[in-house]
Design a protein around this motif. Sequence first.
Motif, PDB file in Angstrom:
ATOM      1  N   ASN A 197       0.853  -1.182   0.000  1.00 37.84           N
ATOM      2  CA  ASN A 197       0.000   0.000   0.000  1.00 37.84           C
ATOM      3  C   ASN A 197       0.896   1.241   0.000  1.00 37.84           C
ATOM      4  N   PRO A 198       1.138   1.828  -1.176  1.00 40.40           N
ATOM      5  CA  PRO A 198       2.037   2.992  -1.230  1.00 40.40           C
ATOM      6  C   PRO A 198       1.369   4.304  -0.810  1.00 40.40           C
ATOM      7  N   VAL A 199       0.096   4.270  -0.463  1.00 38.55           N
ATOM      8  CA  VAL A 199      -0.635   5.481  -0.091  1.00 38.55           C
ATOM      9  C   VAL A 199      -0.466   5.746   1.402  1.00 38.55           C
ATOM     10  N   GLY A 200      -0.247   7.016   1.760  1.00 41.46           N
ATOM     11  CA  GLY A 200      -0.203   7.398   3.166  1.00 41.46           C
ATOM     12  C   GLY A 200       1.111   7.132   3.870  1.00 41.46           C
ATOM     13  N   ILE A 201       2.201   7.080   3.151  1.00 43.71           N
ATOM     14  CA  ILE A 201       3.513   6.869   3.780  1.00 43.71           C
ATOM     15  C   ILE A 201       3.848   8.066   4.649  1.00 43.71           C
ATOM     16  N   ARG A 202       4.442   7.793   5.785  1.00 44.82           N
ATOM     17  CA  ARG A 202       4.845   8.844   6.731  1.00 44.82           C
ATOM     18  C   ARG A 202       6.355   8.817   6.939  1.00 44.82           C
ATOM     19  N   ASP A 203       6.869   9.918   7.489  1.00 43.80           N
ATOM     20  CA  ASP A 203       8.264  10.013   7.937  1.00 43.80           C
ATOM     21  C   ASP A 203       9.259   9.635   6.847  1.00 43.80           C
ATOM     22  N   ALA A 204       8.982  10.006   5.599  1.00 47.33           N
ATOM     23  CA  ALA A 204       9.863   9.656   4.486  1.00 47.33           C
ATOM     24  C   ALA A 204      11.079  10.575   4.446  1.00 47.33           C
ATOM     25  N   ALA A 205      12.239   9.967   4.328  1.00 45.07           N
ATOM     26  CA  ALA A 205      13.499  10.702   4.214  1.00 45.07           C
ATOM     27  C   ALA A 205      14.446   9.906   3.330  1.00 45.07           C
ATOM     28  N   MET A 206      15.314  10.638   2.616  1.00 46.57           N
ATOM     29  CA  MET A 206      16.244   9.985   1.700  1.00 46.57           C
ATOM     30  C   MET A 206      17.566  10.722   1.710  1.00 46.57           C
ATOM     31  N   ALA A 207      18.632   9.980   1.511  1.00 47.94           N
ATOM     32  CA  ALA A 207      19.967  10.557   1.423  1.00 47.94           C
ATOM     33  C   ALA A 207      20.412  10.547  -0.029  1.00 47.94           C
ATOM     34  N   GLU A 208      21.190  11.553  -0.414  1.00 47.62           N
ATOM     35  CA  GLU A 208      21.756  11.559  -1.764  1.00 47.62           C
ATOM     36  C   GLU A 208      22.652  10.348  -1.934  1.00 47.62           C
ATOM     37  N   PRO A 209      22.753   9.846  -3.158  1.00 46.62           N
ATOM     38  CA  PRO A 209      23.629   8.691  -3.383  1.00 46.62           C
ATOM     39  C   PRO A 209      25.080   8.987  -3.032  1.00 46.62           C
ATOM     40  N   VAL A 210      25.677   8.030  -2.346  1.00 43.10           N
ATOM     41  CA  VAL A 210      27.102   8.081  -2.018  1.00 43.10           C
ATOM     42  C   VAL A 210      27.718   6.757  -2.452  1.00 43.10           C
ATOM     43  N   GLN A 211      29.008   6.771  -2.686  1.00 43.30           N
ATOM     44  CA  GLN A 211      29.662   5.535  -3.095  1.00 43.30           C
ATOM     45  C   GLN A 211      29.985   4.692  -1.869  1.00 43.30           C
TER      46      GLN A 211
END
Length: 144
Positions: free
Chosen positions: A64-78
Amino acid sequence: MLGASAKFLAVALLAGSLAAFVTDDQGGGQGGMVYTDDRGVADQPFPGDYRAQVLAFLRTYLNNPVGIRDAAMAEPVQRTVGGRLRYVSCLRYNAREIDGSYGGVVQRAAVYVDARLDRMIEKAGDVCAGVAYAPFPELEKLTR
């Protein structure tokens, strides 16, 4: 006509050849589903559209991809993944379970080969150690 030993040798060679194709080449216990042909080169290009690739993947990956909370992402690193230098982008999110409840924040690592999403590592602890997360509002706005 082939003798019994010649037939046995032919079957044994065939089985050995097939076994070479199904070995686990991930290394380091960081397996996952692989989508691209990994040439094994260290000079990987930066995945410029990494956010769009992750969104497209998660739209189909999550129940269920609807209603996701607390989403955070980091830029790609090697990082070294499976013995090879790859771009890795770490993400955290809290997705709804099948019953509509929230199961808690999970951490995943998206691994890129040739600037394309190759696989998602579910146990991303060491790979994502020390990355700087930023809000990922696009993930919270996903629809089916």
